[in-house]
Design a protein around this motif. Structure first.
Motif, short mmCIF file in Angstrom:
data_model
loop_
_atom_site.label_atom_id
_atom_site.label_comp_id
_atom_site.label_asym_id
_atom_site.label_seq_id
_atom_site.Cartn_x
_atom_site.Cartn_y
_atom_site.Cartn_z
N PHE A 29 0.83 -1.20 0.00
CA PHE A 29 0.00 0.00 0.00
C PHE A 29 0.87 1.26 0.00
O PHE A 29 0.67 2.18 -0.79
CB PHE A 29 -0.91 0.01 1.24
N SER A 30 1.81 1.31 0.94
CA SER A 30 2.63 2.51 1.08
C SER A 30 3.89 2.18 1.86
O SER A 30 3.98 1.13 2.50
CB SER A 30 1.85 3.61 1.80
N ILE A 31 4.84 3.10 1.79
CA ILE A 31 6.09 2.96 2.54
C ILE A 31 6.16 4.08 3.56
O ILE A 31 6.01 5.26 3.20
CB ILE A 31 7.30 3.02 1.60
N ASN A 32 6.36 3.73 4.78
CA ASN A 32 6.52 4.74 5.83
C ASN A 32 7.99 5.17 5.86
O ASN A 32 8.51 5.66 4.88
CB ASN A 32 6.02 4.19 7.15
N ALA A 33 8.66 4.93 6.95
CA ALA A 33 10.07 5.32 7.05
C ALA A 33 10.95 4.37 6.23
O ALA A 33 10.64 3.19 6.07
CB ALA A 33 10.53 5.34 8.50
N MET A 34 12.04 4.93 5.74
CA MET A 34 13.09 4.15 5.09
C MET A 34 14.42 4.54 5.70
O MET A 34 14.55 5.64 6.26
CB MET A 34 13.12 4.39 3.58
N GLY A 35 15.39 3.66 5.60
CA GLY A 35 16.67 4.01 6.20
C GLY A 35 17.77 3.03 5.87
O GLY A 35 17.59 2.11 5.07
N TRP A 36 18.91 3.28 6.50
CA TRP A 36 20.09 2.45 6.31
C TRP A 36 20.69 2.09 7.65
O TRP A 36 20.87 2.95 8.52
CB TRP A 36 21.14 3.19 5.48
N ASP A 37 20.99 0.80 7.81
CA ASP A 37 21.78 0.31 8.93
C ASP A 37 23.13 -0.12 8.39
O ASP A 37 23.30 -0.28 7.18
CB ASP A 37 21.12 -0.92 9.57
#
Length: 120
Positions: A29-37
């Motif tokens: 449906f949708s993407i909330n937060a995105m990030g990198w570890d």
């Protein structure tokens, strides 16, 4: 099935730059937060940077002023521009995303990881 595909890792000399990309694909449906570890050998995985759907960013103290996270929501893609790289940035970098796959279900997903090696 949701998949995160990373690219852009490699070997660079200290002081150099790299740009990581991560594209989400599949049905959602949708993407909330995105990030990198990232995870360096013998060390715990740590958050490098994150960005909300509204564009609010957060960085680890160790990368502030050197790394920039951004996203292209139309392409379901998150980027990590890494400048002034240091040997201590050497690690496997993992893309992460909080994705809503139905009207009632949200889950975290991770990419397979991309190696970044900074030589001194």
């Amino acid at each position: 099935q949701v998949q995160l595909d990373e690219s852009g890792g490699g070997l660079v000399q200290a002081g150099g730059s790299l740009r990581l990309s991560c594209a989400a694909s599949g049905t959602f449906f949708s993407i909330n937060a995105m990030g990198w570890d990232r995870q360096a050998p013998g060390k715990q995985r740590e958050l490098v940077a994150s960005i909300t759907s509204g564009g609010i960013t957060n960085y680890a103290d160790s990368v502030k002023g050197r790394f920039t996270i951004s996203r292209d929501s139309a392409k379901n893609t998150v980027y990590l521009q890494m400048n002034s790289l240091k040997p201590e940035d050497t690690a496997v970098y993992y893309c992460a995303a909080d994705i809503k796959t139905s009207s009632w279900y949200t889950s975290d997903y991770w990419g397979q990881g991309t190696q970044v090696t900074v030589s001194s």
